[in-house]
Every structure is written in C-alpha cells, then in structure tokens.
Design a protein around this motif. Structure first.
Motif, PDB file in Angstrom:
ATOM      1  N   TYR A 159       0.862  -1.183   0.000  1.00  0.00           N
ATOM      2  CA  TYR A 159       0.000   0.000   0.000  1.00  0.00           C
ATOM      3  C   TYR A 159       0.896   1.231   0.000  1.00  0.00           C
ATOM      4  N   THR A 170      -4.331   5.875  -3.279  1.00  0.00           N
ATOM      5  CA  THR A 170      -4.707   4.675  -4.026  1.00  0.00           C
ATOM      6  C   THR A 170      -3.646   4.380  -5.087  1.00  0.00           C
ATOM      7  N   LEU A 188      -7.408   4.226   3.866  1.00  0.00           N
ATOM      8  CA  LEU A 188      -6.989   3.380   2.741  1.00  0.00           C
ATOM      9  C   LEU A 188      -5.980   2.312   3.177  1.00  0.00           C
TER      10      LEU A 188
END
Length: 298
Positions: free
Chosen positions: A166, A253, A283
């Motif tokens: 991520y 993202t 996120l």
C-alpha cells in the motif's frame, strides 16, 4: 490563561492555540489539534502499541527541531509507557493508545514516528516485525512522480512474493510503501527489503539507487530499505510534517500513483486529508487484517 479541556475523562491543558505554526498558510496550533482530533479514528490504529518517537517543532518548521525517544518530562501518569530494549540499554517510551493521549502528544507539536513492530511482539521477540516499509526519496530534479514509477515496480515485485503493498505520501517530497508481514524478524525483513532495493536498481539503473551516498542520488530515487531495522522509525500515516505548509503523510490509491503527472497531485494538506478520510476511510485499513499479512519467501 491555558484552557483546560476534557478528553475521554482526562483533563488536558492545551496551550498557545492561536500560535501560527505554518506561516506559509497561517495554520495555527489550534487548527493542528483540530486536525488530530478529526483524524483520530484513522490515525490511532497506526499508533497503538508502537513506541513513539517525537520530532518536535514547537515554534513551527522554521524554528528548532529536536528528536526525542524517551518519555518527555511532565508526561501525565495516565499516558501509557513501556520499557523498550535498545542497544545502549532499555528505555521508557510513550504509547499513544487513545484519543486523550493523542491530543496530549499533539499539544507538544510533534511529528509522529513509529517502528515496524508492536510492543506485544517485543515481549516474545524484540526483533519480530509486522510491517515492511520502503521510503522512496527523490533526489532533485527527480520528484514524487519518479517515486511513483519505482513504487509500481516494487508493488509488482512484492506481489510476486505474495505480499500486498500500500502507498502513502511521506508528507515531504517522497512516497512510502507499506506491507503487513508475519513470521519474520526485523533483521530478516531488512535483508529482504535490501534485496528488492538492489533488484530495483538493477532493473532501473537510471532511476533507482539503493545506497544512501548523496553523490549517487541526484535525479534518482533512493529506495531506503533500512527503516525496517528494529531501531529505526518511519513517519506514521496521517502525521503532519514540519514543512512550510501543513502537509501530512497521506495514504493514496494505486490509481493515484499510476496517474501522477506532477508533484502537486500527491501533496495533501491537513484539510485535504480530513476530507479524504471522511469520504474514503483509511486506505491502509487492510494492513490490520491478519489474513492479509504476507510471509517472506525462504
């Protein structure tokens, strides 16, 4: 007169609320505290059980900056602390476990920096890690745009080993990649991260450098693998940074990483981050799912 505020039953003295911490935008200490109170549901899970290192800037980013790991003088007795092993001997450090502790720490005006392990693991194994991190640091004229290119390569390389990565901005110039891992020591995670950094340099020699040597870095992205060492820390997700503007280390993202064409597209100030979390949540929440934690290859 210092106002006294009650947070979850704890009395806090919050000082100098009108003081401008970020002169470029006029962002005040009161606004800083409001940011942390608003962002707390997303931030606290990333702080919980991780010994906190403070990078303090009480007079703003243009004033004195100093780094502290030990429990600060005057810490309230209700703030959780823990003894942490260090090479020079054990030290007592702060754990921010709840909103009251977060607001107390935020009142000190600090960047939050945390290691890639949690304190429960220290009881079993001082070196056990639950996170893998890469700090992608661009050397001018390279920018976060080049960091994104490197991040996409590393994402695919990690995926080939069954590890989901991520991304978040550093809040400064670069980009951080974070993954949940299990069953490995900090030393082993560090070795693995270095191996991938070397591979990245081999795949993109004109873009990547894995060594810290300053003379090698202009125009390239330094893939800093060393922050996986047990003694090292990384800027915590959502922390504000001691920069001219109140920018934060903001999760992004992969679509944003792929589409980034200019540094301003991945620069998020406090108000941006509050809005993003309000719309999208955290996120990085998948990092807390145990089943999502990858195991390093043999």
């Amino acid at each position: 007169m210092t106002p006294i505020t009650e947070v979850e039953g704890r009395r806090l003295a919050l000082s100098n609320l009108e003081k401008v911490l970020y002169p470029a935008t006029g962002f005040t200490k009161g606004e800083t505290l409001h940011y942390y109170a608003t962002i707390a549901p997303a931030l606290l899970p990333h702080l919980r059980d991780r010994p906190l290192s403070f990078l303090r800037y009480p007079d703003g980013p243009g004033g004195q900056l100093f780094f502290a790991k030990n429990v600060p003088p005057g810490t309230p007795e209700w703030v959780t602390t823990a003894e942490v092993p260090r090479s020079e001997g054990p030290a007592r450090m702060v754990l921010v476990q709840d909103l009251a502790s977060l607001m107390w720490a935020a009142n000190l005006v600090t960047e939050f920096h945390t290691p890639q392990w949690v304190i429960q693991d220290v009881v079993r194994d001082p070196q056990e890690a639950d996170r893998l991190v890469f700090d992608l640091d661009p050397g001018a004229p390279a920018t976060v745009v080049e960091c994104c290119e490197v991040a996409l390569w590393l994402r695919e390389r990690l995926a080939a080993d069954g590890i989901d990565a991520y991304a978040k901005t550093s809040g400064a110039k670069g980009l951080h990649l974070v993954a949940a891992v299990r069953g490995s020591s900090s030393e082993r995670v560090t070795e693995y991260a270095k191996r991938l950094a070397v591979e990245a340099e081999g795949a993109m020699p004109g873009l990547v450098v894995h060594r810290m040597t300053r003379s090698l870095r202009p125009g390239k992205v330094f893939v800093d693998w060393s922050q996986n060492a047990a003694r090292k820390t990384t800027a915590t997700p959502y922390t504000l940074r001691a920069r001219p503007e109140p920018t934060a280390s903001a999760p992004v993202t992969w679509g944003e990483v792929e589409g980034c064409g200019a540094p301003r597209e991945l620069a998020f100030r406090a108000e941006d981050v509050m809005s993003r979390v309000g719309e999208e949540g955290d996120l990085l929440a998948p990092l807390f799912e145990l089943r999502a934690a990858g195991q390093l290859p043999p």
